[in-house]
Design a protein around this motif. Structure first.
Motif, short mmCIF file in Angstrom:
data_model
loop_
_atom_site.label_atom_id
_atom_site.label_comp_id
_atom_site.label_asym_id
_atom_site.label_seq_id
_atom_site.Cartn_x
_atom_site.Cartn_y
_atom_site.Cartn_z
N UNK A 1 -5.38 4.63 -10.80
CA UNK A 1 -4.52 4.24 -9.68
C UNK A 1 -5.02 4.89 -8.39
N UNK A 2 -5.44 6.14 -8.50
CA UNK A 2 -5.97 6.85 -7.34
C UNK A 2 -7.19 6.10 -6.79
N UNK A 3 -8.08 5.70 -7.70
CA UNK A 3 -9.29 4.97 -7.28
C UNK A 3 -8.95 3.62 -6.66
N UNK A 4 -7.96 2.94 -7.26
CA UNK A 4 -7.53 1.65 -6.72
C UNK A 4 -7.00 1.83 -5.29
N UNK A 5 -6.19 2.87 -5.10
CA UNK A 5 -5.63 3.14 -3.78
C UNK A 5 -6.72 3.41 -2.76
N UNK A 6 -7.68 4.25 -3.13
CA UNK A 6 -8.79 4.54 -2.21
C UNK A 6 -9.56 3.28 -1.85
N UNK A 7 -9.84 2.45 -2.86
CA UNK A 7 -10.63 1.24 -2.61
C UNK A 7 -9.85 0.24 -1.76
N UNK A 8 -8.51 0.17 -1.97
CA UNK A 8 -7.69 -0.73 -1.16
C UNK A 8 -7.67 -0.30 0.30
N UNK B 1 0.83 -1.21 0.00
CA UNK B 1 0.00 0.00 0.00
C UNK B 1 0.86 1.26 0.00
N UNK B 2 2.00 1.22 0.72
CA UNK B 2 2.93 2.35 0.64
C UNK B 2 3.42 2.53 -0.79
N UNK B 3 3.75 1.42 -1.42
CA UNK B 3 4.20 1.48 -2.82
C UNK B 3 3.12 2.09 -3.70
N UNK B 4 1.87 1.71 -3.48
CA UNK B 4 0.76 2.23 -4.29
C UNK B 4 0.57 3.73 -4.07
N UNK B 5 0.77 4.19 -2.82
CA UNK B 5 0.68 5.64 -2.54
C UNK B 5 1.71 6.40 -3.36
N UNK C 1 -2.40 5.43 4.66
CA UNK C 1 -3.47 6.45 4.64
C UNK C 1 -2.89 7.83 4.95
N UNK C 2 -1.94 7.89 5.91
CA UNK C 2 -1.33 9.18 6.28
C UNK C 2 -0.54 9.76 5.11
N UNK C 3 0.25 8.91 4.42
CA UNK C 3 1.04 9.41 3.29
C UNK C 3 0.12 9.85 2.14
N UNK C 4 -0.96 9.10 1.93
CA UNK C 4 -1.92 9.47 0.88
C UNK C 4 -2.58 10.81 1.22
N UNK C 5 -2.85 11.02 2.52
CA UNK C 5 -3.43 12.29 2.94
C UNK C 5 -2.51 13.47 2.64
N UNK C 6 -1.20 13.25 2.77
CA UNK C 6 -0.25 14.31 2.44
C UNK C 6 -0.27 14.64 0.95
N UNK C 7 -0.41 13.62 0.11
CA UNK C 7 -0.49 13.83 -1.35
C UNK C 7 -1.73 14.65 -1.68
N UNK C 8 -2.85 14.27 -1.07
CA UNK C 8 -4.11 15.00 -1.31
C UNK C 8 -3.97 16.45 -0.87
N UNK C 9 -3.40 16.63 0.33
CA UNK C 9 -3.26 17.99 0.87
C UNK C 9 -2.34 18.83 -0.02
N UNK C 10 -1.29 18.22 -0.55
CA UNK C 10 -0.37 18.94 -1.43
C UNK C 10 -1.07 19.38 -2.71
#
Length: 890
Positions: free
Chosen positions: A694-701, A666-670, A735-744
């Motif tokens: 990929x974004x949708x896959x990550x959210x669903x995972x 999951x880190x790799x997917x982020x 989830x935390x790393x993905x949140x940083x991407x979204x916030x950026x």
């Protein structure tokens, strides 16, 4: 110049130490400066990159000095001998030891040991055997000397070969030996000589409590066994005789373990019967009788594998018998000081081990609760039993009451070098827990000790030079090297910045500040490259770990029941090292990948509104390179790893993904998602691309696995904790790393006031990405709300109900099967405490102890961890809600 030499000692610059010492020797001609130079040469060979041929130089310097000035210090002679021995010049070393210089060694036994070793390594086994025989006459309890003596008689030099490669922290459990190459007549003759020697030693020490000669007789029978000349009856008789003399000692079982291993299963059973019959005929004091009984329990249940072969009811009966024995013998300890070991303490540890094994068989959590009650009961009587605390620490960890486990760890009062050998009991669990303050303190204290030691080590080394204790110079430097290559030290160095990133992941500005302090992750990239070439050391005290978790990576209770031996198979250090290196390399990449992901997400938005000045190519290419490294550590090429991720779109888990590597995938997917935002490589020919995909896959995972994990947890407060640990990692890492991407992305959507009118909103100019961001925020908000609702349901339960549910597991209510038998005896014993019989201290301790308090401790310990996790989820939910408001403004 001595000051300059000291500076080089602090820098561990062995070559410059040597050069400076030789200059001082040439100026004043003092022996100590020559030895400083020789010691520096040895360090180059042992701890640096120097070749063995440098020892020839050291030998030449010493030989020249001896010819003109001789030597005047015992340490100088020992250094000279070690240099010759390292070059396999055993004859030269013996000649020096037998000459005038040999008189420098004042303790005759030390001189003889050195002489015997040199003779044996030179292949003169007859002379070496005579030397070791002489030592045994004055030191009959010297077990290592007897093994050397027997090895020389049988012309087996393997013990000296092994000494060069053995791990000093984890010595081999069994004495290695080679099957003799001697003829039958020679073998029988040598064994007869050894037997005669042992019989004489036994006769000379008949009134002493010296174990060596009696163990030696059994070792001779074992060697005969290994050479096909053994007699099972003689071996068993030797063990029985040893039991008669020393069976009451706590060390009896470990003493005879190696000898029992050579017997067949039937012979082991026969031996047990002989020991039990012998025990019935022995008359001894109550204390010795208790010791004999404990040894019998240990032989039966541990060495002979009975714990894994007996039925559950037999094991329960055995637990009851041992607990009754413990209670019956408590009066023996009433006059002991609280810090003295009590008689029969081992019984409670043994009961705990059996109850845990019953849990493993049946998956009935009541056995775990019963084991905890037994150990807490023991600690109420005496608070200083470290083995109880370690067992409790692991039991509470397994049940999820990690805050209680941490309290028991703190009560061990681990300081200084013990941190290196004991921290492994708690650190792995804490690394995946939400107890971030406690984890930060653990890491900080450990790293502070290590840094202080490395700083002080140079002072100690120079002090050893000044006091002319040259063997200590070598020892201090080698010890420092061992600690610097410590696997735990490397883990702590990598995990500390990752903890900081987790703690600040809900505020992108603070996160970027942390990343700036970490030099944007560059330092850890260098560490990642170094790890592969480093040889790691494992300094944990594995002997203190419970049987069900022989290393921090292994926990038998998480898998199906197996009939393994109680003593775990030898730990394969090479396998551990390979696996740990891979994990450290992955973790070392995280800070840089997080930094680049934030930059990539920001650049992906800006490229829609900025024509020039984009930094995307540099970011994209480096992030791709790191993704390739990460994929390789997962065992795939980047293309194959992307295919695995894209395969998640059908909703099924790939066969290559399991709980053990789920976080890594999951880190790799982020990071793959962040790279795809600014890369043109993941664009399909139809032009739609796969960025939102990929974004949708990550959210669903993230949604799938987070919901899956908390829904799979049993409602019992004492149920195992594995899925919740994984749930916490899912939220605090991917989830935390993905949140940083979204916030950026969102932060870059707000144009500066100068460009606002000209370019408009970047968010509006990229509709696909806008939908992906919006969907992410909504989905992840719902997921975190569900997690918090689930935690609040745990917290809303009345305390009485929680306590009743825990204690209910131990009440029999007319049922004979299952846990609770030992607990029932425990309750009965406490209710009938006799103050005069047990003494005031023990009586008061028992009266103040309550099983309800233990159950409450379990409950509050688990709820505290859940509440800390809930606070983390709440913080992330607030961040997502603020993002929703920002999206509404765009």
């Amino acid at each position: 110049m001595m000051g300059l030499f000291n500076c080089y000692v602090r820098e561990y610059s062995f070559v410059k130490q040597q050069q400076t010492a030789i200059k001082m020797y040439k100026l004043v001609g003092e022996e100590r400066f020559l030895l400083w130079a020789v010691c520096s040469i040895q360090l180059q060979v042992l701890c640096g990159n120097g070749e063995d041929k440098l020892l020839f130089l050291a030998e030449g310097l010493l030989k020249k000095h001896v010819a003109s000035h001789s030597l005047h210090e015992p340490e100088a002679l020992m250094i000279y001998i070690s240099i010759l021995e390292r070059q396999s010049k055993f004859g030269d070393a013996l000649e020096i030891l037998s000459g005038k210089l040999g008189s420098l060694l004042m303790i005759e036994v030390d001189k003889l040991r050195m002489q015997g070793r040199l003779l044996a390594r030179a292949g003169d086994y007859t002379a070496a055997a005579d030397i070791f025989h002489k030592i045994l006459e004055s030191c009959p309890d010297d077990w290592e000397c007897f093994l050397h003596y027997l090895g020389c008689l049988l012309e087996d030099g393997s013990i000296w070969c092994d000494e060069a490669v053995n791990d000093p922290v984890h010595p081999p459990k069994f004495v290695s030996c080679k099957v003799s190459h001697l003829t039958d007549e020679q073998f029988d003759s040598r064994i007869s000589i050894a037997s005669a020697c042992v019989q004489k030693l036994q006769a000379d020490t008949v009134n002493n409590l010296i174990r060596g000669p009696y163990l030696a007789a059994i070792e001779i029978e074992r060697r005969k066994h290994l050479c096909g000349k053994g007699n099972d009856d003689n071996l068993m008789d030797g063990i029985v005789q040893y039991f008669c003399r020393f069976g009451h000692l706590a060390c009896f079982t470990s003493d005879v373990e190696i000898f029992v291993e050579v017997l067949t299963t039937d012979k082991k059973t026969e031996l047990l019967e002989k020991l039990m019959k012998t025990s019935d005929t022995l008359s001894a004091s109550p204390t010795k009788t208790l010791g004999l009984s404990i040894s019998l329990f240990k032989i039966k249940q541990l060495l002979l594998g009975e714990m894994f072969k007996s039925s559950a009811s037999d094991l329960e009966a055995s637990c009851v018998q041992m607990f009754e024995m413990y209670c019956k013998n408590l009066p023996l300890s009433k006059d002991l000081d609280p810090q003295e070991g009590m008689h029969g303490e081992e019984l409670l540890s043994m009961i705990c081990n059996i109850l845990v094994q019953l849990f493993w068989r049946t998956k009935n959590a009541g056995y775990l609760v019963e084991a905890i009650m037994v150990l807490e009961f023991g600690l109420a009587i005496r608070r200083y039993v470290s083995q109880y605390k370690i067992l409790l620490l692991h039991l509470y960890s397994h049940c999820g009451a990690l805050s209680v486990a941490h309290e028991w760890y703190k009560s061990l009062d681990v300081k200084n070098i013990l941190m290196e050998s004991i921290l492994h009991h708690i650190l792995p669990q804490m690394l995946v827990s939400p107890l971030w303050i406690e984890l930060n303190n653990l890491l900080k204290d450990y790293l502070r000790f290590m840094d202080d030691h490395f700083r002080e080590s140079a002072d100690l080394t120079f002090l050893a030079y000044r006091h002319r204790n040259y063997s200590k110079v070598i020892e201090f430097v080698q010890f420092k090297d061992r600690l610097q290559h410590s696997s735990q030290y490397l883990v702590a160095r990598v995990e500390t910045p990752i903890l900081q990133l987790k703690q600040n992941a809900d505020n992108i500005e603070e996160e970027e500040g942390v990343l700036q302090d970490l030099k944007c992750g560059f330092h850890f990239l260098e560490l990642s490259k170094e790890v592969g070439s480093k040889s790691l050391t494992f300094n944990e005290d594995l002997q203190s770990r419970p049987w069900w978790t022989p290393t921090s990576e292994k926990n038998y209770l998480l898998g199906p029941f197996e009939g393994i031996s109680y003593y775990p198979r030898e730990i394969l250090t090479e396998d551990r090292e390979t696996s740990l290196k891979r994990d450290i390399e992955k973790k070392s990449l995280l800070p840089r990948m997080i930094y680049l992901s934030i930059q990539s997400a920001s650049a992906s938005i800006k490229e829609h509104v900025e024509v020039n000045g984009s930094v995307t190519p540099d970011i994209t290419s480096e992030l791709k390179l790191l993704l390739e490294c990460y994929a390789q550590l997962l065992g795939f090429s980047l293309t194959e790893a992307i295919e695995v991720v894209m395969g998640f779109s059908n909703g099924e888990r790939s066969c290559v993904v399991s709980d053990s590597n789920l976080i890594d995938w999951l880190n790799f997917t982020v990071f793959l998602n962040a790279w795809s935002l600014s890369s043109q490589e993941l664009v399909h020919p139809d032009g739609n691309g796969c960025r939102p995909r990929i974004w949708n896959i990550l959210d669903s995972l993230l949604e799938k696995y987070i919901l899956e994990k908390f829904r799979s947890v049993e409602p019992q407060l004492c149920s195992p904790w594995t899925d919740i640990e994984l749930l916490m990692q899912l939220v605090t890492e991917p989830l935390a790393w993905h949140g940083l991407v979204i916030r950026s992305c969102l932060r870059s959507c707000f144009p500066s006031s100068k460009k606002k009118k000209k370019s408009g909103s970047a968010y509006q100019s990229s509709s696909n990405l806008a939908h992906a961001i919006t969907d992410s925020v909504v989905h992840l908000s719902h997921v975190l709300e569900d997690v918090m609702k689930w935690i609040s349901e745990w917290n809303r339960r009345p305390e009485d109900e929680n306590l009743e549910n825990i204690l209910f597991l131990l009440h029999k209510d007319g049922h004979n099967d299952g846990p609770g038998k030992v607990f029932h005896i425990l309750e009965t014993f406490i209710s009938s405490v006799n103050d005069g019989e047990l003494g005031d201290r023990i009586s008061q301790s028992l009266k103040s102890w309550s099983p309800v308090d233990v159950a409450r401790k379990m409950m509050t310990g688990k709820l505290k961890v859940l509440m800390e996790f809930s606070a983390i989820c709440e913080s992330k939910l607030k961040l997502l809600q603020s993002m929703k408001q920002q999206i509404a403004q765009l």
